[in-house]
Design a protein around this motif. Structure first.
Motif, mmCIF file in Angstrom:
data_model
loop_
_atom_site.group_PDB
_atom_site.id
_atom_site.type_symbol
_atom_site.label_atom_id
_atom_site.label_comp_id
_atom_site.label_asym_id
_atom_site.label_seq_id
_atom_site.Cartn_x
_atom_site.Cartn_y
_atom_site.Cartn_z
ATOM 1 N N PHE A 83 0.679 -1.243 0.031
ATOM 2 C CA PHE A 83 -0.089 -0.091 0.088
ATOM 3 C C PHE A 83 0.823 1.230 -0.013
ATOM 4 O O PHE A 83 1.849 1.221 0.842
ATOM 5 C CB PHE A 83 -1.003 0.134 1.133
ATOM 6 C CG PHE A 83 -2.036 -0.986 1.166
ATOM 7 C CD1 PHE A 83 -3.051 -0.459 0.629
ATOM 8 C CD2 PHE A 83 -2.033 -2.177 1.931
ATOM 9 C CE1 PHE A 83 -4.270 -1.389 0.489
ATOM 10 C CE2 PHE A 83 -3.106 -3.096 1.807
ATOM 11 C CZ PHE A 83 -4.274 -2.777 1.134
ATOM 12 N N GLN A 138 0.377 5.572 0.167
ATOM 13 C CA GLN A 138 -0.504 6.651 0.180
ATOM 14 C C GLN A 138 0.025 7.834 -0.498
ATOM 15 O O GLN A 138 1.347 8.156 -0.307
ATOM 16 C CB GLN A 138 -0.753 7.168 1.396
ATOM 17 C CG GLN A 138 -1.652 8.291 1.749
ATOM 18 C CD GLN A 138 -1.702 8.534 3.337
ATOM 19 O OE1 GLN A 138 -2.564 7.807 3.834
ATOM 20 N NE2 GLN A 138 -1.467 9.671 3.584
ATOM 21 N N THR A 139 -0.651 8.319 -1.672
ATOM 22 C CA THR A 139 -0.014 9.273 -2.622
ATOM 23 C C THR A 139 0.068 10.729 -1.852
ATOM 24 O O THR A 139 -0.457 10.824 -0.590
ATOM 25 C CB THR A 139 -0.971 9.621 -3.910
ATOM 26 O OG1 THR A 139 -2.298 10.106 -3.565
ATOM 27 C CG2 THR A 139 -1.077 7.983 -4.530
ATOM 28 N N GLU A 175 -4.489 9.722 -1.626
ATOM 29 C CA GLU A 175 -5.290 8.111 -2.054
ATOM 30 C C GLU A 175 -4.343 7.028 -1.705
ATOM 31 O O GLU A 175 -3.092 7.190 -1.748
ATOM 32 C CB GLU A 175 -5.206 8.552 -3.734
ATOM 33 C CG GLU A 175 -6.142 9.455 -4.031
ATOM 34 C CD GLU A 175 -6.326 9.594 -5.748
ATOM 35 O OE1 GLU A 175 -7.304 10.008 -6.250
ATOM 36 O OE2 GLU A 175 -4.982 9.283 -6.204
ATOM 37 N N ARG A 202 -3.219 3.698 -2.499
ATOM 38 C CA ARG A 202 -3.026 2.804 -3.878
ATOM 39 C C ARG A 202 -2.163 1.422 -3.514
ATOM 40 O O ARG A 202 -1.510 1.419 -2.713
ATOM 41 C CB ARG A 202 -2.267 3.541 -5.070
ATOM 42 C CG ARG A 202 -2.770 4.975 -5.130
ATOM 43 C CD ARG A 202 -4.146 4.812 -5.731
ATOM 44 N NE ARG A 202 -4.302 4.316 -7.096
ATOM 45 C CZ ARG A 202 -5.597 4.141 -7.658
ATOM 46 N NH1 ARG A 202 -6.718 4.097 -7.125
ATOM 47 N NH2 ARG A 202 -5.459 3.617 -8.860
ATOM 48 N N LYS A 231 0.862 -0.850 -5.045
ATOM 49 C CA LYS A 231 1.846 -0.486 -6.057
ATOM 50 C C LYS A 231 2.608 -1.742 -5.861
ATOM 51 O O LYS A 231 3.212 -2.125 -4.678
ATOM 52 C CB LYS A 231 2.461 0.870 -6.085
ATOM 53 C CG LYS A 231 1.643 2.113 -6.283
ATOM 54 C CD LYS A 231 2.336 3.147 -6.207
ATOM 55 C CE LYS A 231 1.464 4.579 -6.810
ATOM 56 N NZ LYS A 231 2.371 5.574 -6.963
ATOM 57 N N ASP A 268 1.120 0.654 -10.600
ATOM 58 C CA ASP A 268 -0.102 0.929 -9.945
ATOM 59 C C ASP A 268 -0.778 -0.442 -10.401
ATOM 60 O O ASP A 268 -1.402 -0.381 -11.318
ATOM 61 C CB ASP A 268 -0.829 2.123 -10.018
ATOM 62 C CG ASP A 268 -1.868 2.338 -8.981
ATOM 63 O OD1 ASP A 268 -2.737 1.406 -8.636
ATOM 64 O OD2 ASP A 268 -2.128 3.374 -8.772
ATOM 65 N N THR A 308 -3.674 -1.126 -8.470
ATOM 66 C CA THR A 308 -5.221 -1.014 -7.662
ATOM 67 C C THR A 308 -6.192 -1.400 -8.491
ATOM 68 O O THR A 308 -7.403 -1.856 -8.137
ATOM 69 C CB THR A 308 -5.083 0.275 -7.329
ATOM 70 O OG1 THR A 308 -3.953 0.812 -6.668
ATOM 71 C CG2 THR A 308 -6.484 0.533 -6.143
ATOM 72 N N GLU A 323 -9.163 -3.972 -8.019
ATOM 73 C CA GLU A 323 -10.479 -3.633 -7.438
ATOM 74 C C GLU A 323 -11.696 -4.106 -8.603
ATOM 75 O O GLU A 323 -12.649 -4.170 -8.216
ATOM 76 C CB GLU A 323 -10.662 -1.993 -7.388
ATOM 77 C CG GLU A 323 -9.874 -1.306 -6.478
ATOM 78 C CD GLU A 323 -9.840 -0.042 -6.328
ATOM 79 O OE1 GLU A 323 -9.750 0.644 -5.109
ATOM 80 O OE2 GLU A 323 -10.169 0.671 -7.300
ATOM 81 N N GLU A 339 5.071 8.027 -0.472
ATOM 82 C CA GLU A 339 5.859 7.988 -1.912
ATOM 83 C C GLU A 339 7.210 7.771 -1.565
ATOM 84 O O GLU A 339 7.996 7.677 -2.352
ATOM 85 C CB GLU A 339 5.430 9.177 -2.725
ATOM 86 C CG GLU A 339 3.770 8.754 -3.078
ATOM 87 C CD GLU A 339 3.492 9.690 -4.051
ATOM 88 O OE1 GLU A 339 3.948 10.987 -3.939
ATOM 89 O OE2 GLU A 339 2.528 9.512 -5.093
#
Length: 323
Positions: free
Chosen positions: A59, A61-62, A66, A68, A70, A77, A79, A83, A121
């Motif tokens: 996981f 977090q941008t 968000e 995501r 990756k 990515d 996701t 999903e 990131e």
């Protein structure tokens, strides 16, 4: 009787679906539980088309906040792929009559508990979350019992899962027949001691709800009732609550016993206080005398007489070294 059907992470059954082409075969699940349950095996990452072997995912977090999924090395990515697959799988699960899930711990897709790190990131761990697939199952099937394979070795967590599974499967079976106040009252009485062993106060709320419904039954009342049951199973049974339940049974039982039998039961309670025996040993002692004296009022009580399949599952500790 048909086996109860559980969803399970495919790697736990020995399928080589992990990112490195390996598996996480669990002997107790594969060789022991296999005799008691049927499986719907799944691996979200493989079935979503990420391939085997593949890059590990995590996981991220941008900067926009968000969350995501990756790949660790290339940062791709994935996701959307996961999903999309999860959306399709959730629709399939609604038709599968799954009674619960055993999922792989710490997996970005399957972890039931919030044990997967979320990285920013820059690659720094900032918090934790549950797996993407597990979260979707919880959201769409909030009453399903779920456990991670790493918690099976914890007696309290594993027994709690089996208690909830037994209760949920009976609730589903009764739902197929159709509910009314008599069937709900019977269900409540049969599970009253079991629920008390988890949370007496919440069980008292259920007492009041059932009393209210006896005056005026309403459509969907059984769902309102089970929502409270699910909340109770979020707790864990305490030794104090279990002891109070056992004393309740003893107080009603002694009127039917001989003096020698009463002395034996009192001795067992004393041994429990000293930690020489478990509450389970005392429960079985009381159940034996109930059967001997044919006190049929207790026969349907799930605290004293759990379902046969529940009683026949051996302790995981006997097989831990074989994993």
């Amino acid at each position: 009787m048909n086996k109860i059907r559980l969803g399970i992470s495919a790697c736990l059954l020995g399928q080589k679906v992990r990112y490195n082409g390996d598996h996480k075969s669990n002997f107790y699940i594969r060789e022991i539980l296999n005799k008691h349950f049927s499986w719907l095996a799944t691996c979200p990452e493989t079935e979503a088309g990420l391939g085997v072997p593949r890059e590990a995912i995590r996981f991220v977090q941008t900067e926009k906040g968000e969350l995501r999924l990756k790949t660790v090395e290339s940062g791709r990515d994935v996701t959307f792929e996961l999903e999309k697959w999860i959306g399709e799988k959730i629709g399939e699960l609604a038709k599968e009559q799954i009674a619960g899930f055993i999922l792989k711990a710490k997996s970005p897709s399957c972890s039931v508990r919030a044990r997967c790190y979320i990285y920013n990131e820059r690659g720094i761990a900032i918090s934790k979350t549950a797996g993407l697939f597990a979260l979707a199952v919880k959201k769409n099937f909030p009453w399903l019992p779920m456990i991670e394979e790493s918690d099976i070795g914890d007696d309290q967590k594993w027994n709690a899962f089996l208690d909830e599974l037994a209760t949920y499967t009976r609730f589903c079976r009764e739902s197929e027949r159709g509910w009314n106040i008599k069937s709900l009252e019977r269900f409540h009485n049969d599970h009253r001691l079991l629920l008390t062993s988890y949370d007496p106060r919440q069980r008292e709320k259920l007492d009041r709800l059932v009393k209210e419904l006896k005056k005026e039954w309403r459509r969907g009342a059984e769902n309102e009732y089970y929502a409270h049951v699910k909340a109770i199973f979020l707790r864990r049974p305490s030794k104090i609550n279990q002891l109070e339940c056992l004393k309740t049974v003893k107080d009603e039982l002694v009127a039917h016993l001989e003096k020698g039998e009463i002395r034996q039961i009192e001795s067992r309670f004393h041994s429990l206080d000293e930690g020489k025996i478990s509450a389970e040993v005392l429960r079985k002692t009381l159940a034996r005398y109930i059967k001997k004296h044919r006190l049929k009022r207790f026969y349907s009580d799930t605290f004293l007489f759990p379902p046969r399949w529940r009683s026949s599952i051996p302790c995981p500790h006997l097989y831990q070294e074989k994993n």
